[in-house]
Design an enzyme around this catalytic site. Sequence first.
Site, PDB file in Angstrom:
ATOM      1  N   GLY A  43      43.290  46.500  38.388  1.00  0.00           N
ATOM      2  CA  GLY A  43      43.102  45.823  37.105  1.00  0.00           C
ATOM      3  C   GLY A  43      42.698  46.756  35.981  1.00  0.00           C
ATOM      4  N   ASP A 160      26.831  38.246  30.462  1.00  0.00           N
ATOM      5  CA  ASP A 160      28.277  38.125  30.256  1.00  0.00           C
ATOM      6  C   ASP A 160      28.869  37.261  31.365  1.00  0.00           C
ATOM      7  OD1 ASP A 160      30.647  38.404  28.881  1.00  0.00           O
ATOM      8  OD2 ASP A 160      31.139  40.353  29.757  1.00  0.00           O
TER       9      ASP A 160
END
Length: 308
Positions: A43, A160
């Site tokens: 990724g 987050d």
Amino acid sequence: MSKKAKRQERHAKLSDPTTTPQIDDRTLLMLTKKGYRLLTIVGFGSYGEVYKAERLRNNEICAVKIIDLLRCSQKYMQKFLPRELAALMEIRHENIIRVYDIFRSNKKIYVFMEFAANGDLAKYLKKHGILSERRARIWFRQACQALYYLHEEMWTAHRDIKIENFLLNDKWIIKLTDFGFTTDVLDMNDDNVLSETFCGTLPYYCPQIFRRQPYNPFKADTWAMGVLLYAMSHNRFPFHHRDPKRMMLEHMDKSYILSRLRDNISEELKDLILKLLEYDEERRITTTDILSHQWLLFEDETMSEFDK
Ligand SMILES: Nc1ncnc2c1ncn2[C@@H]1O[C@H](COP(=O)(O)OP(=O)(O)OP(=O)(O)O)[C@@H](O)[C@H]1O
């Protein structure tokens, strides 16, 4: 080339099965010296790539995130001071991606961590759509256990929380990751709890962050867990984050979120979503109370009963 076009190009590369690590010889040599071999790219993040890798000593599979410091802002780089990095390796919990090793070389940071073979929850949701309540409960409970550990044992807010930061390992167990914005709350400022650092991801912003008011970072995580639970059970975001004025009004209006709940979910699930997405942070549910909420206690499920 625009940022969006660059991202698209990188993602096209990723979906190409012939993709091999696009990395310079110096880095490859250094990784070999450290005892690792890169396998494939898994990724792309804002500051670098994540690779599947093999530890040569014992053939163990791990993930390595290579952060390019030249792409990071000065503020973000503060996170890569030795003290911050050492703290990451102290975090040990079944539902949190374990960080094994970190080192810095050639203006790059290498973070070696546990590999999550089944990707992230966002990709799962994209492929399979709305989760059944049973599946959502198993994964949400694991996500809450990770958060409970951070809040109550490490005295740290994640900052987050978002669906992309929950990974799934080969046994389909949830693993929280990406401590890029994690801050030791005790170190933060005057009153030790209220924060004025604006971080996170827009659809997950609690009303206080959105309004740029001082906020409690633990309760900001709890709100984000509400957005996560809503997304798991509805496969969309609860608020219209692309229209800030509208989102602000929606945050304040309890009848709005009620109107956005699917009819065919249980009353217990509705109740938990409403308690998480409570505007007033004083009244918003705590991490401890989430774990004893009726919806999470509903039935005793084990992974062996879980049909993937
Ligand atoms: N430990 C891991 N195991 C398997 N895949 C991982 C692991 N860590 C990250 N990934 C995958 O790599 C990709 C990029 O991860 P990264 O954390 O860098 O991205 P991000 O969260 O989008 O970045 P950022 O928050 O920095 O913008 C994601 O798709 C994620 O699913």
